[in-house]
Motif scaffolding. Structure first.
Motif, PDB file in Angstrom:
ATOM      1  N   GLY A  33      18.792  16.784   4.187  1.00 45.07           N
ATOM      2  CA  GLY A  33      17.717  15.900   4.621  1.00 45.07           C
ATOM      3  C   GLY A  33      16.518  15.878   3.711  1.00 45.07           C
ATOM      4  O   GLY A  33      15.430  15.476   4.131  1.00 45.07           O
ATOM      5  N   THR A  34      16.686  16.284   2.458  1.00 46.14           N
ATOM      6  CA  THR A  34      15.584  16.257   1.507  1.00 46.14           C
ATOM      7  C   THR A  34      15.983  15.504   0.246  1.00 46.14           C
ATOM      8  O   THR A  34      17.175  15.295  -0.029  1.00 46.14           O
ATOM      9  CB  THR A  34      15.125  17.678   1.098  1.00 46.14           C
ATOM     10  N   VAL A  35      14.980  15.108  -0.519  1.00 48.64           N
ATOM     11  CA  VAL A  35      15.218  14.527  -1.837  1.00 48.64           C
ATOM     12  C   VAL A  35      14.356  15.262  -2.853  1.00 48.64           C
ATOM     13  O   VAL A  35      13.238  15.676  -2.543  1.00 48.64           O
ATOM     14  CB  VAL A  35      14.887  13.016  -1.879  1.00 48.64           C
ATOM     15  N   VAL A  79      19.729  14.438  -4.062  1.00 46.60           N
ATOM     16  CA  VAL A  79      19.598  14.299  -2.612  1.00 46.60           C
ATOM     17  C   VAL A  79      20.374  15.411  -1.923  1.00 46.60           C
ATOM     18  O   VAL A  79      21.393  15.882  -2.424  1.00 46.60           O
ATOM     19  CB  VAL A  79      20.096  12.922  -2.116  1.00 46.60           C
ATOM     20  N   ASP A  82      23.763  14.689   3.810  1.00 54.56           N
ATOM     21  CA  ASP A  82      23.471  13.718   4.858  1.00 54.56           C
ATOM     22  C   ASP A  82      22.092  13.083   4.669  1.00 54.56           C
ATOM     23  O   ASP A  82      21.215  13.172   5.528  1.00 54.56           O
ATOM     24  CB  ASP A  82      23.568  14.383   6.241  1.00 54.56           C
ATOM     25  N   THR A  83      21.942  12.449   3.516  1.00 60.13           N
ATOM     26  CA  THR A  83      20.669  11.781   3.202  1.00 60.13           C
ATOM     27  C   THR A  83      20.964  10.352   2.762  1.00 60.13           C
ATOM     28  O   THR A  83      20.804  10.001   1.584  1.00 60.13           O
ATOM     29  CB  THR A  83      19.931  12.564   2.091  1.00 60.13           C
ATOM     30  N   GLU A  85      19.390   7.680   3.326  1.00 57.42           N
ATOM     31  CA  GLU A  85      18.226   6.820   3.104  1.00 57.42           C
ATOM     32  C   GLU A  85      17.917   6.589   1.632  1.00 57.42           C
ATOM     33  O   GLU A  85      17.300   5.584   1.272  1.00 57.42           O
ATOM     34  CB  GLU A  85      16.989   7.425   3.779  1.00 57.42           C
ATOM     35  N   THR A 111      10.385  18.582  -4.158  1.00 68.20           N
ATOM     36  CA  THR A 111      11.357  18.298  -3.101  1.00 68.20           C
ATOM     37  C   THR A 111      10.626  18.056  -1.793  1.00 68.20           C
ATOM     38  O   THR A 111       9.734  18.811  -1.422  1.00 68.20           O
ATOM     39  CB  THR A 111      12.347  19.465  -2.949  1.00 68.20           C
ATOM     40  N   PRO A 113      11.048  16.356   2.508  1.00 69.86           N
ATOM     41  CA  PRO A 113      11.898  15.809   3.566  1.00 69.86           C
ATOM     42  C   PRO A 113      11.911  14.279   3.485  1.00 69.86           C
ATOM     43  O   PRO A 113      10.891  13.659   3.174  1.00 69.86           O
ATOM     44  CB  PRO A 113      11.216  16.285   4.859  1.00 69.86           C
ATOM     45  N   VAL A 114      13.052  13.681   3.799  1.00 72.11           N
ATOM     46  CA  VAL A 114      13.152  12.228   3.662  1.00 72.11           C
ATOM     47  C   VAL A 114      12.174  11.508   4.585  1.00 72.11           C
ATOM     48  O   VAL A 114      11.749  10.379   4.285  1.00 72.11           O
ATOM     49  CB  VAL A 114      14.590  11.739   3.947  1.00 72.11           C
TER      50      VAL A 114
END
Length: 313
Positions: A33-35, A79, A82-83, A85, A111, A113-114
């Motif tokens: 859940g991060t980029v 990414v 499970d990202t 977006e 880095t 969170p999305v």
């Protein structure tokens, strides 16, 4: 096998600009859940050097060495699981404040969170995109709290600052009449953004009353120290909010602290794409000149956003 590293401007203990130094720090990992963003630009905000000075130590834990910077724009480098977006190569920007002070945006990579990240508007350069999130988000959150709409009258204290400039444009896009204070040299700027300029200080209450005899519907304080003037010009049914004076709460107002929120940032981006919101960058420097950028910010007279760009070789 050695751990991958990146360049960053950081400080090992609280203090002034003399504490900033260029360090090699571990490359941020990418969790679910991060980029991870390859930083193209990072905006300088007064809160950055205030955090470095230790002003927020009572409410935020700090891990040293700490990297300043909460505003960022760049390109997605990786990414997490499970990202959906975002994808590698996406141009993005974000208000990247975390619950603790550690790795900020004055670095090669960051880095996040999305939920804090939005796609960068094509209408903005990376420098402009980095300059929008904190100031624009603060303005938007303030105006939402004041619940303003077409036909209302708003007084803004410090219309020439980054937050004030954004608030003028957002409010006028909603059909709000805006009165805004600044020094005389910035009155032309305020008028160009859609506000009726006023000079702060002595005589302000009388000047506001001359333009709005029944009082204003709302006041947004982006400077502090103006609570008495705020209450003097506010209608009995009026609302007020401040980003600089927590005492506003004791007088029925709101104390605003912007949150990382990609959805709110998308609302700002939509105004940008519609031509209703612009970002005024007055100064850019390479990342290693962060100390000089802080000193420029500390003067309080930049008249627009100061932005750091990628490290030069």
């Amino acid at each position: 096998m050695s751990e991958p590293t990146m360049k960053a401007m950081a400080y090992r203990s609280y203090g002034g600009v003399e504490k900033l130094e260029q360090l090699e720090l571990p490359l941020p990992k990418v969790g679910p859940g991060t980029v991870r963003i390859k930083v193209k630009a990072a905006a300088v905000n007064p809160v950055d050097w205030k955090v470095m000075a230790g002003y927020l130590d009572p409410i935020l834990d700090t891990t040293f060495p700490a990297v300043p910077g909460w505003d960022v724009a760049g390109v997605v480098d990786a990414v997490g699981f499970d990202t959906p977006e975002f994808a590698v190569g996406d141009e993005v920007h974000a208000y990247g404040r975390r619950d603790t002070v550690g790795i900020g945006s004055f670095a090669e990579y960051m880095t996040l969170p999305v939920g804090a990240v939005a796609h960068k508007p094509q209408a903005l350069t990376f420098e402009e995109a980095a300059a929008l999130p904190l100031t624009g988000g603060t303005a938007l959150r303030t105006l939402d709290a004041l619940d303003l709409s077409d036909g209302h009258t708003l007084l803004i204290h410090n219309g020439a600052g980054g937050v004030g400039q954004a608030a003028i444009q957002i409010a006028t896009a909603r059909g709000v009449r805006v009165l805004a204070t600044a020094s005389a040299k910035n009155h032309e700027l305020l008028a160009s953004l859609g506000a009726e300029p006023l000079t702060y200080g002595d005589g302000l209450v009388e000047a506001v009353r001359a333009l709005a005899p029944e009082g204003v519907d709302a006041v947004a304080d982006f400077y502090g120290g103006a609570l008495e003037q705020t209450l003097a010009v506010l209608k009995d049914s009026g609302r007020h909010a401040s980003i600089a004076d927590a005492g506003a709460v004791e007088h029925g107002g709101r104390y605003i602290w912007v949150r990382p929120d990609g959805k709110e940032l998308e609302r700002l981006d939509a105004l940008v794409e519609d031509g209703k919101l612009t970002v005024h960058v007055v100064s850019t420097r390479p990342m290693q000149e962060a100390a000089a950028a802080f000193e420029e910010s500390m003067t309080g007279h930049a008249g627009g956003k100061i932005v750091l760009t990628s490290f030069t070789d």
